[in-house]
Scaffold this active site. Structure first.
Site, short mmCIF file in Angstrom:
data_model
loop_
_atom_site.label_atom_id
_atom_site.label_comp_id
_atom_site.label_asym_id
_atom_site.label_seq_id
_atom_site.Cartn_x
_atom_site.Cartn_y
_atom_site.Cartn_z
N GLY A 118 30.49 29.40 43.22
CA GLY A 118 30.12 30.53 42.37
C GLY A 118 31.19 30.95 41.40
O GLY A 118 31.01 31.89 40.65
N CYS A 119 32.33 30.26 41.39
CA CYS A 119 33.40 30.66 40.48
C CYS A 119 33.30 29.93 39.15
O CYS A 119 32.96 28.76 39.12
CB CYS A 119 34.77 30.34 41.08
SG CYS A 119 35.23 31.48 42.37
N ALA A 120 33.64 30.63 38.09
CA ALA A 120 33.70 29.96 36.79
C ALA A 120 34.88 29.00 36.73
O ALA A 120 34.87 28.04 35.99
CB ALA A 120 33.81 30.99 35.67
#
Lengths: 458, 233
Positions: free
Chosen positions: B119-121
């Protein structure tokens, strides 16, 4: 190699495969090209950016102590006062449900809503407003085609051709449909100019091809595809073409009859209209044969307990109460854009595009994705890039917090493309006609400062 | 854990980083030579100067006789108050970058898909282990300096803690830090939240392996992955 074929759209000659890139792809020859374009703008005249900025109240603010420089237009555009007023006027004076009431407010709302549909049709030169289906956004429009047209026309072994540079909304629905029908997805890769390989695409089209899904302008690469030619090749084998025009309709003249596209999608919020509304253009004969997508009110003709009959398009695909005010706002946005002229917008943005590219090239250790602009290759006014050893999210955060410059960082809903380019993420600056050269100058100044700052930590 | 103090070129407005350095965080530190870059900062009008440190090395000293055990919630409060003292958003970003530089090196071999934080950019890896005393230890890495700063702070808060304390840390407590992404809403790019959830999940998994009863229910991560393939969804 395709010879002697030119796309009829103005200012977009067919890509010249003979142009070779260099990585990092900035060559001195580019400066001569951009200088000749700058000569088009007369000395002393007010640029389109300067003349339109007063119409956009949101641009005149400070962010984190600095003047806002908004360069994230590929994500969403800003709205002129005319659109804001249209929305307010709708809710203040004639908000009412459409197509069902018989009282004055309802009749007026219905008229304005249908007028907005006509405006959209005229804007893209559709032959009739019944070919315009209002949706929530382009993503929903693509899903509509996938679930309605796709489920009834695709079978095991049918091929859908896409490019690896497509937006997720143009890939994921087809993965689901392919899984349900047994159809096969085939992907076109990039050529040496970092543009989807049109020759490879042509070679992939066969008797098994039922659909070609392709973007008009890439939201990452800034490249433009020759839709007219792709449509000719697809139609020759009886395949249909779905054009993702999200990044083209807001920035240039798009003529669906000239392109002969079967389906075309776009979002209002990228073209100075409100969020919450988009549209699907579909040729009448195709829409007439398509079953409904969503079921409910408005799209029915008669409802019985054990079955229902359905309305004609476009109502057949517009279940429930639509985004009435938003559609009217989209109509107002189209009026605003048409008042300027899409060709004028396009010419100005071409100049800005080249200026942005040229200035970005001056940043050390920068890698800009997509084709290098030249006489034959035009880029949209956006650049996705990476600076060596600095994460794009760090760049974007610092640019925002220290300089008030708004760019995007991430995969821009194009993970397959980024995987192909060998990166996890990129930064992207994207312009619209209300941006100015000064915006670009400020962006570059801030970017230089940001890069120096992060390099000081190494 | 013994907090160490660090002497730096004075910047009167800077909160001393008393709470940050302890020997567990720097396992080899009693006399650590820290090389900090000269930070070329253009102070914004109205903002206080950020920690101006000379590029010469700095000695870390242990204050004699001062020892106390800090729980996780105490550390969260200390961290929040440190960041709240920095009123300019850019100063908070710069403080994170400072902490990023202090993150212990991460073994390339631990950059495994199962250690990736979803879920991290940016790309973030988190590895966790439980020692024989039942305490949780973390290591983390990222390709983004700001994310590394997040990891650095979170590890300082939760390293060597009881598993239950780790699982009890909430995203709401960290929202007060207000760094990087604006707002306190759940967002795909909200690295704090994603790393915290990952650390909590790893801890819970390790604990489950050791068959220890948890008193806190495990919260479901906000963005579960669904695989669409030719075999099904």
């Amino acid at each position: 190699m395709v010879e002697g074929v030119f796309v009829k759209l103005p200012s977009f000659p067919f890509l010249n495969p003979a142009v070779s890139p260099s990585f990092p792809n900035c060559r001195l020859g580019f400066r001569r090209f951009s200088a000749s374009l700058s000569a088009v703008v007369k000395e002393g005249s007010v640029s389109l950016g300067h003349s339109t900025r007063p119409d956009f109240p949101i641009l005149h603010q400070e962010v984190n102590g600095s003047k806002l420089v908004y360069l994230d237009n590929a994500a969403t555009s800003q709205k002129p006062t005319a659109v804001l007023k249209a929305l307010q006027n709708y809710y203040e004076t004639y908000n009412s449900n459409v197509h069902r009431g018989i009282h004055y407010l309802s009749a007026k709302a219905t008229d304005e809503y249908e007028l907005a549909r006509k405006k959209v049709a005229a804007f893209i030169n559709a032959s009739d407003s019944t070919e315009i289906v209002f949706t929530r956004n382009a993503t929903e429009a693509i899903n509509l085609v996938a679930y309605s047209w796709g489920l009834s026309n695709l079978r095991a072994g049918s091929e859908i051709i896409l490019s690896i540079a497509e937006h997720h909304s143009a890939i994921v629905p087809w993965q689901t449909i392919a899984q349900k029908t047994g159809a096969i997805l085939r992907f076109v890769s990039l050529d040496e100019n970092e543009v989807p390989d049109v020759e490879e695409l042509r070679g992939m089209i066969s008797e098994r091809t039922e659909l070609v899904v392709v973007h008009h302008v890439s939201n990452v690469l800034g490249s433009v595809l020759p839709i007219e030619n792709i449509v000719i090749w697809a139609h020759a084998v009886g395949a249909k073409v779905l054009v993702d025009a999200c990044q083209s309709v807001p920035h240039m003249v798009v003529d669906v009859q000239g392109l002969d596209a079967d389906f075309l999608v776009a979002s209002s919020h990228k073209m100075c209209g409100p969020t919450g509304v988009g549209f699907l253009f579909g040729k009448s004969n195709l829409l007439l044969d398509m079953p409904p997508f969503l079921g409910g009110g408005e799209m029915i003709s008669e409802v019985f307990l054990d079955h229902s009959t359905y309305a004609e398009p476009p109502s057949r695909f517009e279940a429930g109460t639509p985004a009435i005010g938003e559609a009217i706002g989209l109509g107002a946005a189209i009026d605003y854009l048409s008042g300027i002229g899409m060709q004028k917008i396009h010419d100005y943005e071409m100049e800005l595009a080249n200026y942005l590219y040229e200035k970005l090239c001056s940043v050390p250790n920068i890698r800009i994705y997509g084709p290098k602009p030249s006489d034959n290759i035009h880029r949209a006014a956006l650049c996705s890039f990476n600076v060596e050893n600095i994460h794009p999210t760090d760049l974007a955060t610092f640019l925002d917090q220290q300089h008030g410059v708004a760019i995007r960082s991430g995969h821009h809903c194009a993970q397959p493309l980024h995987r192909h380019l060998g990166v996890n993420a990129s930064a992207r600056a994207s312009l619209h006609f209300y941006n100015t050269r000064e915006d670009v100058d400020e962006f570059i100044r801030s970017l230089d400062d940001t890069v120096s700052f992060f390099n000081s930590f190494k | 854990m013994t907090p160490l103090s660090i002497t730096t070129t004075p910047s009167p407005s800077t909160l001393p980083l008393l709470y940050f350095f302890d020997k567990h965080y720097f396992p080899t530190a009693q006399n650590v030579r820290l090389k900090l870059p000269r930070l070329n900062i253009r102070p914004k009008s109205g903002s206080r100067d950020f920690l101006v440190v000379s590029s010469c090395s700095t000695k870390v000293q242990t204050p004699s006789g001062a020892t106390y055990k800090q729980g996780v919630s105490d550390k969260v409060k200390l961290l929040v108050s440190e960041f709240k003292s920095l009123t300019e958003p850019i100063d908070r970003v710069k403080r994170l970058l400072f902490y990023a530089a202090m993150l212990a090196p991460f073994d390339e071999s631990a950059r495994l898909p199962e250690n990736r934080v979803k879920g991290c950019a940016t790309q973030v890896w988190v590895d966790a282990r439980i020692d024989k005393n039942g305490k949780v230890w973390f290591r983390a890495d990222s390709d983004s300096e700001i994310s590394k700063g997040f990891c650095s702070c979170l590890i300082w808060v939760m390293d060597g803690a009881d598993p239950e304390e780790v699982i009890g840390v909430t995203a709401e407590e960290l929202a007060e830090l207000n760094v990087g992404v604006h707002g306190k809403v759940q967002s795909r790019v909200n690295t704090w939240q994603n790393v915290l959830i990952s650390m909590r999940d790893r801890t819970a998994a390790l604990v489950a392996e050791r068959h220890v009863k948890l008193t806190h229910p495990l919260r479901r991560p906000p963005f579960s992955s669904v695989l669409v393939s030719s075999d099904g969804i």
